[in-house]
Scaffold this active site. Structure first.
Site, PDB file in Angstrom:
ATOM      1  N   GLY A 108       9.169  67.158 -42.488  1.00  0.00           N
ATOM      2  CA  GLY A 108       9.360  66.788 -43.890  1.00  0.00           C
ATOM      3  C   GLY A 108       8.256  65.859 -44.390  1.00  0.00           C
ATOM      4  N   GLU A 131       9.284  71.260 -36.281  1.00  0.00           N
ATOM      5  CA  GLU A 131      10.727  71.521 -36.301  1.00  0.00           C
ATOM      6  C   GLU A 131      11.157  72.482 -35.203  1.00  0.00           C
ATOM      7  OE1 GLU A 131       8.699  71.551 -38.941  1.00  0.00           O
ATOM      8  OE2 GLU A 131       9.678  70.665 -40.698  1.00  0.00           O
TER       9      GLU A 131
HETATM   10  N1  DAK Z   1      13.900  61.063 -37.146  1.00  0.00           N
HETATM   11  C1  DAK Z   1      14.526  59.959 -36.699  1.00  0.00           C
HETATM   12  N2  DAK Z   1      13.911  58.993 -35.973  1.00  0.00           N
HETATM   13  C2  DAK Z   1      12.615  59.165 -35.688  1.00  0.00           C
HETATM   14  C3  DAK Z   1      11.884  60.306 -36.129  1.00  0.00           C
HETATM   15  C4  DAK Z   1      12.583  61.291 -36.905  1.00  0.00           C
HETATM   16  N3  DAK Z   1      11.972  62.367 -37.417  1.00  0.00           N
HETATM   17  N4  DAK Z   1      10.609  60.190 -35.677  1.00  0.00           N
HETATM   18  C5  DAK Z   1      10.549  59.035 -35.017  1.00  0.00           C
HETATM   19  N5  DAK Z   1      11.748  58.405 -35.004  1.00  0.00           N
HETATM   20  C6  DAK Z   1      12.109  57.142 -34.386  1.00  0.00           C
HETATM   21  C7  DAK Z   1      12.229  57.283 -32.884  1.00  0.00           C
HETATM   22  O1  DAK Z   1      13.496  57.777 -32.523  1.00  0.00           O
HETATM   23  C8  DAK Z   1      12.008  55.856 -32.425  1.00  0.00           C
HETATM   24  O2  DAK Z   1      13.196  55.139 -32.654  1.00  0.00           O
HETATM   25  P1  DAK Z   1      13.793  54.149 -31.484  1.00  0.00           P
HETATM   26  O3  DAK Z   1      13.907  54.985 -30.292  1.00  0.00           O
HETATM   27  O4  DAK Z   1      12.731  53.085 -31.386  1.00  0.00           O
HETATM   28  O5  DAK Z   1      15.071  53.665 -32.068  1.00  0.00           O
HETATM   29  C9  DAK Z   1      10.974  55.346 -33.411  1.00  0.00           C
HETATM   30  O6  DAK Z   1      11.053  56.193 -34.550  1.00  0.00           O
HETATM   31  C10 DAK Z   1       9.555  55.402 -32.875  1.00  0.00           C
HETATM   32  O7  DAK Z   1       9.327  56.710 -32.419  1.00  0.00           O
HETATM   33  P2  DAK Z   1       8.757  57.054 -30.962  1.00  0.00           P
HETATM   34  O8  DAK Z   1       9.156  56.014 -29.985  1.00  0.00           O
HETATM   35  O9  DAK Z   1       9.147  58.460 -30.677  1.00  0.00           O
HETATM   36  O10 DAK Z   1       7.189  56.934 -31.238  1.00  0.00           O
HETATM   37  P3  DAK Z   1       6.014  57.690 -30.456  1.00  0.00           P
HETATM   38  O11 DAK Z   1       4.763  57.069 -30.990  1.00  0.00           O
HETATM   39  O12 DAK Z   1       6.247  57.699 -28.984  1.00  0.00           O
HETATM   40  O13 DAK Z   1       6.100  59.209 -30.938  1.00  0.00           O
HETATM   41  C11 DAK Z   1       6.284  60.974 -32.626  1.00  0.00           C
HETATM   42  C12 DAK Z   1       5.815  59.525 -32.272  1.00  0.00           C
HETATM   43  C13 DAK Z   1       6.080  61.154 -34.118  1.00  0.00           C
HETATM   44  C14 DAK Z   1       5.409  61.970 -31.855  1.00  0.00           C
HETATM   45  C15 DAK Z   1       7.757  61.157 -32.198  1.00  0.00           C
HETATM   46  O14 DAK Z   1       8.514  60.058 -32.761  1.00  0.00           O
HETATM   47  C16 DAK Z   1       8.356  62.434 -32.711  1.00  0.00           C
HETATM   48  O15 DAK Z   1       8.147  63.497 -32.137  1.00  0.00           O
HETATM   49  N6  DAK Z   1       9.166  62.346 -33.792  1.00  0.00           N
HETATM   50  C17 DAK Z   1       9.865  63.494 -34.334  1.00  0.00           C
HETATM   51  C18 DAK Z   1       8.925  64.374 -35.114  1.00  0.00           C
HETATM   52  C19 DAK Z   1       9.642  65.592 -35.670  1.00  0.00           C
HETATM   53  O16 DAK Z   1      10.179  66.425 -34.885  1.00  0.00           O
HETATM   54  N7  DAK Z   1       9.669  65.729 -36.986  1.00  0.00           N
HETATM   55  C20 DAK Z   1      10.350  66.838 -37.640  1.00  0.00           C
HETATM   56  C21 DAK Z   1      11.779  66.452 -37.924  1.00  0.00           C
HETATM   57  S1  DAK Z   1      12.709  67.765 -38.683  1.00  0.00           S
HETATM   58  C22 DAK Z   1      15.183  69.640 -45.759  1.00  0.00           C
HETATM   59  C23 DAK Z   1      14.009  68.970 -45.998  1.00  0.00           C
HETATM   60  C24 DAK Z   1      13.212  68.580 -44.933  1.00  0.00           C
HETATM   61  C25 DAK Z   1      13.583  68.838 -43.636  1.00  0.00           C
HETATM   62  C26 DAK Z   1      14.751  69.494 -43.398  1.00  0.00           C
HETATM   63  C27 DAK Z   1      15.558  69.889 -44.454  1.00  0.00           C
HETATM   64  N8  DAK Z   1      16.030  70.085 -46.804  1.00  0.00           N
HETATM   65  C28 DAK Z   1      15.538  69.896 -48.187  1.00  0.00           C
HETATM   66  C29 DAK Z   1      17.275  70.601 -46.584  1.00  0.00           C
HETATM   67  C30 DAK Z   1      12.710  68.396 -42.568  1.00  0.00           C
HETATM   68  C31 DAK Z   1      13.017  68.470 -41.270  1.00  0.00           C
HETATM   69  C32 DAK Z   1      12.220  67.692 -40.312  1.00  0.00           C
HETATM   70  O17 DAK Z   1      11.290  67.020 -40.647  1.00  0.00           O
END
Ligand code: DAK
Length: 257
Positions: A108, A131
């Protein structure tokens, strides 16, 4: 308006909205998205504002929608939350939006940057639609805007493998406008905003609408809207001033009228 998850400030015709959940890498939870929508709505109505910059912090523009908030949701929960209407309202902002991106712009977050009209990035920026790694797919325009911007095969690879691309790759692929050293990304966005904010805000908004329409419709309909907006610009004092200033070899002073 008081916001918690975003900060908003105005300085000489340029508004800056900063996403403010640094501990969660600016994960876009429902509250942040509603505040962003409300802040944009307010700024869009404010005649003192010509251009709006959306930024995060050095480590993250936004790491995507909040996975923790979404994890347990059912289809019906998601449907009731109606997040799409929030994104739709953001997309309808009339004033130009500049994304100033540093660090992660994922899921997002990448979609939010692509919803903006221009993107300035720091050398450390990383763009991605990961995602697929969490068993879903882009839901806020990622499959559409990314594909239109960088082409099918590159978009397909990013969407199907979750691969991130660097700021330089994003620039080479035509996803963003500019890459600068990390200490300069906000400054570069402000400088772009200044240039645009010196133009007639009426002409700018009409032109933004017309360019965006090219993504949304067939050429014939896009050209009809372009023509109407072109004529509409002649209803403004700014058009008279802009052309007169050219003839008189002086700088135009636009009033947004
Ligand atoms: N959600 C929640 N928390 C998150 C997060 C996320 N997307 N990304 C990071 N955090 C949190 C981590 O859980 C961690 O929290 P604590 O464990 O400290 O409590 C903190 O932020 C720091 O993250 P990391 O410890 O993981 O940091 P690193 O530097 O090691 O890693 C990273 C950074 C960006 C590679 C990793 O955090 C990561 O992979 N994050 C997730 C990335 C991801 O998968 N993003 C896509 C999410 S799904 C919609 C509109 C939009 C969407 C859906 C529907 N509609 C209009 C219906 C969008 C969907 C998405 O984006």
């Amino acid at each position: 308006m008081e916001f918690i998850n975003v900060n908003s400030a105005i300085d000489t015709r340029i508004a800056l909205i900063q996403l403010n959940r640094p501990n969660e890498l600016n994960a876009l939870n429902l509250q942040l998205m509603s505040e962003l929508r409300d802040a944009l709505k307010e700024l869009d109505k404010d005649d003192n504002v010509h251009v709006i910059i959306i930024t995060g912090n050095e480590k993250a523009f936004a790491a995507g929608a909040d996975i923790k908030q979404m994890a347990g949701k059912t289809t019906i929960d998601m449907w009731k939350m109606d997040q799409f209407s929030t994104w739709e309202q953001i997309r309808k902002t009339k004033k130009p939006l500049i994304a100033a991106v540093s660090g992660f712009a994922l899921g997002g977050g990448c979609e939010l940057a692509m919803t903006c009209d221009l993107v300035v990035a720091s050398e450390t920026a990383k763009f991605g639609q990961p995602e697929i790694n969490i068993g879903v797919m882009p839901g806020a325009g990622g499959t559409q805007r990314l594909t239109k911007a960088i082409g099918k095969v590159r978009a397909m690879e990013m969407v199907l493998t979750g691969k991130f691309i660097s700021a330089q790759e994003a620039l080479d692929y035509g996803l963003i406008n500019k890459v600068v050293p990390v200490e300069l990304y906000l400054e570069a966005a402000v400088s772009l905003a200044k240039k645009i904010s010196s133009m007639s805000p009426i002409a700018v908004q009409l032109a933004k609408e017309a360019v965006n329409r090219s993504f949304e419709t067939h050429l014939d309909q896009g050209l009809i809207l372009e023509r109407k907006n072109f004529y509409l610009a002649f209803a403004s004092e700014d058009q008279k001033e802009g052309m007169q200033a050219f003839i008189e070899k002086r700088k135009a002073v636009f009033k947004g009228k």
